[in-house]
Design an enzyme around this catalytic site. Structure first.
Site: not given
Length: 201
Positions: A32, A101, A130
């Protein structure tokens, strides 16, 4: 529906982590990478792809499905916002496997309409890494998700530690994902071995 390559799933922010964790025994790793110029991003993806091939790692690229198609990465992970713009027909035509997700029932239904290769639920616990629009989901929600998706693999993510990982697996998760447990640990390679032991592989 095919099983995932391993019961734990490190998420990393550079190709070098794919090399380190792959050499230590991790076999399912997500790259990521954010906010890099195009040339640097492509270089990271190529390097991660080559390290993954060297170590027998199933590499998952977050977000950049066009790059995955161009550079021969066979697995991608998409967030809900990515589904707004992703060309799913091109993704499927290119043979990419897809994880998506989810955070609520509406997002789960949307994800299932694309017949993904896994769905992720999170954050299970609070996470500082996050900024999340959704609060902690809790372990019980994993049981609910697993009942709804059946044989489709379920990945738990968000605030998961080595000690919490078995709780998620016992609640129905097929795989547990973590970021800081690996990349911010003093002994990342040792963590890979510890997570292998804690998750039964």
């Amino acid at each position: 529906m095919s099983a995932l390559p391993q019961k734990f799933y490190p998420v990393v922010d550079s190709a070098l982590w794919v090399d380190r964790l792959g050499a230590a025994g991790a076999r399912f790793i997500q790259l990521r990478v954010k906010d890099l110029p195009e040339a640097e991003l492509r270089a990271q993806v190529r390097q991660a792809r080559d390290y993954a091939a060297r170590h027998g790692v199933c590499l998952v690229l977050n977000d950049f499905w066009q790059l995955a198609l161009e550079e021969g990465v066979s697995y991608i992970h998409l967030g809900q916002e990515d589904l707004d713009t992703a060309d799913m027909s091109a993704i499927r035509k290119g043979g990419l496997r897809v994880g998506i997700s989810t955070h609520c029932h509406e997002e789960l239904e949307r994800a299932l309409s694309f017949n993904p290769d896994y769905v992720a639920l999170g954050p299970i616990w609070e996470t500082r890494l996050k900024k999340m629009a959704f609060g902690p989901q809790g372990v019980e929600k994993l049981r609910d998700w697993k009942q709804r998706i059946g044989d489709m693999p379920l990945v738990a993510i968000g605030g998961i530690t080595l000690q919490r990982a078995p709780l998620c697996l016992n609640a129905g998760a097929d795989c547990v994902s973590a970021v800081s447990a690996f990349t911010q640990h003093a002994d990342p390679e040792g963590q890979v071995r510890a997570w292998q032991a804690a998750t039964g592989g």
